[in-house]
Design an enzyme around this catalytic site. Sequence first.
Site, PDB file in Angstrom:
ATOM      1  N   TYR A   1       0.866  -1.182   0.000  1.00 17.04           N
ATOM      2  CA  TYR A   1       0.000   0.000   0.000  1.00 17.04           C
ATOM      3  C   TYR A   1       0.900   1.230   0.000  1.00 17.04           C
ATOM      4  O   TYR A   1       1.606   1.480   0.971  1.00 17.04           O
ATOM      5  CB  TYR A   1      -0.879  -0.068   1.249  1.00 17.04           C
ATOM      6  CG  TYR A   1      -1.892   1.038   1.466  1.00 17.04           C
ATOM      7  CD1 TYR A   1      -2.606   1.070   2.644  1.00 17.04           C
ATOM      8  CD2 TYR A   1      -2.170   2.019   0.513  1.00 17.04           C
ATOM      9  CE1 TYR A   1      -3.572   2.049   2.884  1.00 17.04           C
ATOM     10  CE2 TYR A   1      -3.115   3.005   0.744  1.00 17.04           C
ATOM     11  CZ  TYR A   1      -3.813   3.009   1.930  1.00 17.04           C
ATOM     12  OH  TYR A   1      -4.760   3.974   2.163  1.00 17.04           O
TER      13      TYR A   1
ATOM     14  N   LYS B   1      -1.763  -1.290  -3.876  1.00 17.68           N
ATOM     15  CA  LYS B   1      -2.803  -0.284  -3.782  1.00 17.68           C
ATOM     16  C   LYS B   1      -2.071   1.036  -3.946  1.00 17.68           C
ATOM     17  O   LYS B   1      -1.269   1.427  -3.098  1.00 17.68           O
ATOM     18  CB  LYS B   1      -3.509  -0.349  -2.425  1.00 17.68           C
ATOM     19  CG  LYS B   1      -4.536   0.735  -2.259  1.00 17.68           C
ATOM     20  CD  LYS B   1      -5.189   0.637  -0.917  1.00 17.68           C
ATOM     21  CE  LYS B   1      -5.983   1.870  -0.611  1.00 17.68           C
ATOM     22  NZ  LYS B   1      -6.270   1.965   0.836  1.00 17.68           N
TER      23      LYS B   1
HETATM   24  O1  LIG Z   1      -8.800   2.502   3.991  1.00 15.66           O
HETATM   25  C1  LIG Z   1      -8.443   2.421   2.813  1.00 15.66           C
HETATM   26  O2  LIG Z   1      -8.124   1.380   2.253  1.00 15.66           O
HETATM   27  C2  LIG Z   1      -8.422   3.656   2.018  1.00 15.66           C
HETATM   28  N1  LIG Z   1      -7.979   4.728   2.586  1.00 15.66           N
HETATM   29  C3  LIG Z   1      -7.671   5.884   1.799  1.00 15.66           C
HETATM   30  C4  LIG Z   1      -7.402   7.026   2.724  1.00 15.66           C
HETATM   31  O3  LIG Z   1      -8.234   7.260   3.593  1.00 15.66           O
HETATM   32  O4  LIG Z   1      -6.374   7.659   2.541  1.00 15.66           O
HETATM   33  C5  LIG Z   1      -8.779   6.156   0.830  1.00 15.66           C
HETATM   34  C6  LIG Z   1      -9.038   4.974  -0.021  1.00 15.66           C
HETATM   35  O5  LIG Z   1     -10.349   5.108  -0.517  1.00 15.66           O
HETATM   36  C7  LIG Z   1      -8.968   3.661   0.660  1.00 15.66           C
END
Ligand SMILES: O=C(O)C1=N[C@H](C(=O)O)C[C@H](O)C1
Length: 289
Positions: free
Chosen positions: A133, A161
């Site tokens: 991520y 991600k």
């Molecule tokens: O929790 C997630 O996975 C995400 N978090 C991001 C954030 O809040 O920066 C946004 C994304 O939609 C997914």
Amino acid sequence: MKIEGVLVPLVTPFKNDQIDFTSYKKMIDYYISQGVSGLIPLGTTGESPTVSEYEMEELIEKTMEYNNNRVPVYVGLGGNNTNKVIHKLKLVEKNKVNGILSVCPYYNRPGQRGIFEHFLKISEATSLNIIIYNIPYRTGRNIENETIFKLAEIKNIVGIKDSCGDIKQTTDLLLNPPENFSILTGEDALFYTTLTLGGDGGILASAHLKTKEFIEVFNAVKNNNHLLALETWKSLYSFIPLLFEEPNPAPIKYCLNKLAIIDSPEVRLPLTEITSQLKEKLNKALSDC
Ligand SMILES: O=C(O)C1=N[C@H](C(=O)O)C[C@H](O)C1
């Protein structure tokens, strides 16, 4: 196998500061009925920093019970202490999850070599699949494409991600996709752009709302129906920023509570309830939900 489509990073509903599992089950049943491609408990949106280890274990168990093998589940599990992340793996591996979503180490700002070694050590400590991520605006560190290409060669690192916040870096990655590696956006406003550049989907907090429209954008692009995809995207594009106008997931929880999907919009400090100004804007936006 590729991870694709719309995956929802589930909010963790609280009621009187306890996890509200009645609302949580309702959410899981609802999003599966909407056609999501996967569920992600304990992401940023799940308020993972303020969920205890005991609550984490219970939340994962309940997720698997309520999901009942209907869709893939990837659990948010990351940190800036590699050994601590490896220790926590044991809590996740007890359940038959599909894998983990693991954030780049934050606050101690490791270099690219440290980032690579961090994920390599985690990958060697588990047979679970790992989605890395990349979200520099939260972690203070970018995972450069060169590092991503090296990580993608590790068998159980199966995707990313991407919330790198740099459209050139994202485009370079999408136009040179590593083999057997899924590229999912975590930048909700770039979902359509990511798909048109060959991306596999998104892990989208905003897809808690108007879920079917997000899935329609994905399906339309996959079916080369760009007119439909663009039209549907236009209906979402002005709504998405409202959900991030104040710290995520407070705006989303407010909407879910208004739609009676969860019993309470409460978040845990240091997050706070949204302002009355944003409530007014969201009430207007929800009127056509
Ligand atoms: O929790 C997630 O996975 C995400 N978090 C991001 C954030 O809040 O920066 C946004 C994304 O939609 C997914």
